[in-house]
Design an enzyme around this catalytic site. Structure first.
Site, short mmCIF file in Angstrom:
data_model
loop_
_atom_site.label_atom_id
_atom_site.label_comp_id
_atom_site.label_asym_id
_atom_site.label_seq_id
_atom_site.Cartn_x
_atom_site.Cartn_y
_atom_site.Cartn_z
N SER A 66 27.56 110.71 -61.14
CA SER A 66 28.39 110.18 -62.22
C SER A 66 27.49 109.66 -63.33
O SER A 66 26.40 109.15 -63.06
CB SER A 66 29.28 109.05 -61.72
OG SER A 66 29.97 108.44 -62.80
N TYR A 121 30.32 101.06 -57.64
CA TYR A 121 30.41 102.51 -57.89
C TYR A 121 29.14 103.00 -58.57
O TYR A 121 28.55 104.01 -58.17
CB TYR A 121 31.63 102.81 -58.75
CG TYR A 121 31.84 104.28 -59.02
CD1 TYR A 121 32.37 105.11 -58.05
CD2 TYR A 121 31.52 104.84 -60.26
CE1 TYR A 121 32.57 106.46 -58.28
CE2 TYR A 121 31.70 106.19 -60.51
CZ TYR A 121 32.23 107.00 -59.52
OH TYR A 121 32.42 108.34 -59.76
#
Length: 267
Positions: free
Chosen positions: A129, A142
């Protein structure tokens, strides 16, 4: 010979989009799902697999090798989102996130490497990501799990290169998928010191996903990487500003970059 591709988390979102794109290009695509019997609209076979369960991983990989005799490409796509103030984040949820986003992909790579080594060929693509390149407020866990997978990709790539195995990753930005619905959101606690700031950012994050890019773009990116003789180490797929934010972090002083993020999130 059509290449055999295994995509974790292939029943929805980016995994499904990648699988459908590759299948249209005549690859032999297999996806995975924790409950494949519940998925009725998949255009490619789904194997039962939970990336948090090493035995489940071994069973799925063994089943695929039994069916096809080889694994040419592993796309480590399965992942979950998580949001919340780090101070208020339940430990079990942080562990679950790392089990899914970090340790699970590692176990997947360990499971396919013996087969790829015997073939003297193979490609592993880790879906990370853009958030993994920076510590984002209220998305710290995250960011950390995806950033850790980026570094593992760099290390493993060097360890297996002599076996003819290639390892790379793609860092997507915001895409219009169901990831927001599947995220763990730390609850907005009345009276919490973070109630106002976290509540505001939560709405912003969900809006970014809802207005995100077409998941088919990821299918095209994966397809392009598979075609390369010697894939690079890192790829980014997202808007110009999302990709440019990584460049800015490299060139701006730390405090200036931090201030830019805080202004963006209105902190």
């Amino acid at each position: 010979m059509n290449k055999v591709v295994l995509i974790t988390g292939g029943s929805s979102g980016l995994g499904k989009a990648i699988g459908e794109f590759l299948r249209a290009k005549d690859y032999k695509v297999y996806g995975t799902s924790r409950n494949p019997d519940k998925i009725k609209d998949s255009v490619f076979p789904l194997l039962a697999l939970d990336v948090r369960n090493p035995q489940s991983i071994q069973n799925a990989v063994s089943e695929l090798i039994s069916k096809e005799g080889r694994i040419d490409v592993l796309v480590n796509n399965a992942g979950v989102g998580i949001t919340g103030p780090i101070e208020e984040m339940p430990l079990e949820e942080m562990k679950n996130n790392f089990d899914t986003n970090f340790f699970g992909p590692i176990e997947m790579m360990k499971a396919v490497l013996p087969q790829m080594r015997s073939q003297k060929s193979g490609l592993i693509i880790n879906i990370t990501s853009i958030a993994g390149y920076m510590g984002l407020p209220y998305r710290g866990i995250y960011s950390a799990s995806k950033g850790a997978l980026e570094l593992i990709t760099e290390a493993l790539r060097m360890e297996v290169r002599s076996f003819g195995i290639k390892v790379t990753n793609i860092a997507p930005g915001d895409f219009a998928t169901n990831i927001a619905a599947g995220r763990f959101h730390s609850p907005l606690l009345p009276g919490s010191a973070y109630e106002k700031a976290y509540g505001s950012i939560l709405k912003t994050m969900d809006a970014h996903v809802d207005s995100g890019a077409n998941p088919d773009d990821m299918g095209l990116a994966v397809y392009a990487i598979i075609q390369k003789q010697d894939p690079g180490i890192h790829y980014k797929v997202g808007t110009f500003m999302q990709r440019f934010s990584i460049i800015l972090k490299r060139i701006l002083p730390d405090r200036m970059y931090e201030k830019m993020l805080m202004n963006h999130y209105k902190l």
